[in-house]
Design a protein around this motif. Structure first.
Motif: not given
Length: 456
Positions: A129, A263, A282, A266
């Motif tokens: 990520s 980040a 995403m 995810f």
């Protein structure tokens, strides 16, 4: 290297990096994570896999795409160092990607050697990520040269205080506003609806992590959108006071914030829910940023139509979080949002027609005229109402929902017809907000019917 060529290279690198994550999620979800056993970098001692073994081919395909992405990342970094040293933003982001690349590769190897141990898998996905965030940052910086971020003092700003000289409360408010909380709330409601439609039972923990991770992903896309569109936002009254457009938040700070959101989203979804939900989230962000914001919206009147596909993601994520797979009801829920999007945004485009023209966006009312736009609004609204009603004959929802969707659909259609015959901008503005109410109430009707709180 010419700027245009570097921009294309950065886009290709971003796409390859995302494909690596996407295929990695499929590899893990399909049970092919150990298709090559605990062997790395070879595959059961072979350079090429046994093509008759599907799991081995899937795992090797993931590694092959990762290799291509790695080459692209290194090539982008070298190009940044050699030809774009004057833009430190690009150099720093490309350098970060180049540093994260070998770390990510080693984590992938350890994950295989340790037989997909959860903590190593989480570290592998979290680094992926961060790497993707760095590559996306390079792409955005390449498409937005430093000069574009400068604020040109206008009559309203020349005599005022420094917009960055704000208190802590205002700073927090600016960062919160960049996430577009009203849009996030609607997307979270859609995600929850997708979870409720799923046949399996829904746990509180599952719902909490899914909705929080989905909200952070949607917020990531909203922040990046404001960075990309900061120049045109300054040209429109509706958006000129946004945090990035007004200069209260610097673009690089906003991008760092977006990278942290993405980040976290995810990693949270992949570790606490499942990889499919993380990948779908995403995918929605990437589609919204690259396909819609960077490509379609500034180039074609059909951008709103195709861009509506990004709005389908929360429905798919909600269903996937519960079932671990995709299903027809989730796809239908996403289709409702996809069909709803054009009349919703075209209403705003009619109300703000002059502003969009001045900002340079080829919105449908300016490019094809009001008559053509309103005709399409009727067609898409009818399609939305019919798609929403389809849950009843499918046996997914019952009588209460059928009554609610019929009443809401007629109200939505009436609002569109009112805009068709009445050319006053306030009518279109009212439809814009009314269409949001329609979608929110439709979600509520689905949840109430599915939960059995009321019966007819």
């Amino acid at each position: 290297m010419p700027t245009m060529r570097f921009r294309r290279m950065s886009v290709v690198t971003s796409v390859l990096t995302y494909l690596t994550i996407l295929i990695g999620g499929f590899t893990r979800g399909s049970g092919a994570g150990l298709g090559c056993g605990d062997d790395w970098p070879l595959c059961r001692g072979q350079v090429f896999p046994d093509w008759s073994n599907a799991l081995m081919v899937i795992e090797w395909g993931h590694r092959y795409v990762a290799l291509l992405a790695g080459i692209a990342i290194l090539a982008t970094a070298v190009a940044a160092w050699r030809h774009h040293r004057e833009d430190t933003r690009i150099v720093w982001a490309a350098t970060l990607a180049a540093i994260l690349l070998p770390i990510q590769a080693m984590l992938g190897a350890v994950t295989v050697w340790e037989h997909l141990a959860p903590w190593w898998s989480a570290a592998h996905m979290g680094t992926a990520s961060a790497l993707f965030g760095a590559v996306v940052a390079v792409t955005i910086f390449a498409h937005n040269p430093p000069g574009r971020s400068a604020i040109t003092p206008g009559p309203d700003r020349a005599a005022g205080p420094d917009p960055r000289a704000a208190g802590e409360e205002n700073v927090l408010s600016d960062y919160a506003s960049m996430t577009k909380p009203r849009i996030v709330a609607l997307l979270v409601a859609m995600g929850f609806t997708g979870m409720m439609l799923a046949p399996e039972g829904l746990s509180v923990a599952e719902a909490f992590w899914t909705l929080l991770g989905g909200a952070l992903g949607a917020a990531c896309g909203g922040v990046i959108n404001q960075v990309i569109e900061r120049d045109v936002d300054r040209e429109m009254d509706r958006t000129s006071d946004r945090a990035v457009a007004s200069g209260r938040v610097r673009p690089r700070d906003a991008l760092a914030f977006a990278a942290a959101l993405g980040a976290t989203s995810f990693t949270m979804l992949a570790f606490m829910v499942n990889v499919l939900a993380a990948v779908l989230t995403m995918l929605g962000v990437v589609f919204y940023v690259f396909i819609y914001t960077l490509w379609l919206k500034p180039s074609t009147p059909q951008g709103v139509v195709v861009g509506g596909a990004a709005g389908m993601a929360p429905a798919l994520v909600g269903w996937a979080a519960v079932t671990g797979e995709l299903g027809l009801p989730a796809i239908l829920l996403g289709a409702v949002v996809f069909l709803w999007t054009p009349p919703h945004f075209w209403a705003l485009a009619i109300a703000r027609r002059e502003e969009y023209a001045e900002a340079g966006f080829p919105m449908m009312p300016n490019a094809w005229g009001l008559k053509a736009t309103k005709r399409r609004m009727i067609l898409y609204t009818l399609a939305t109402v019919l798609a929403a009603a389809a849950f009843y004959p499918m046996g997914v929802l019952g009588n209460l929902y059928l009554l609610a969707s019929t009443v809401l659909g007629l109200a939505f259609l009436f609002g569109v017809l009112t805009v068709v015959v009445d050319h006053e901008p306030q009518r279109a503005r009212g439809l814009f907000f009314g269409s949001i109410a329609y979608l929110g109430l439709l979600f509520a009707a689905m949840v109430v019917d599915r939960a059995g709180w009321l019966a007819l």
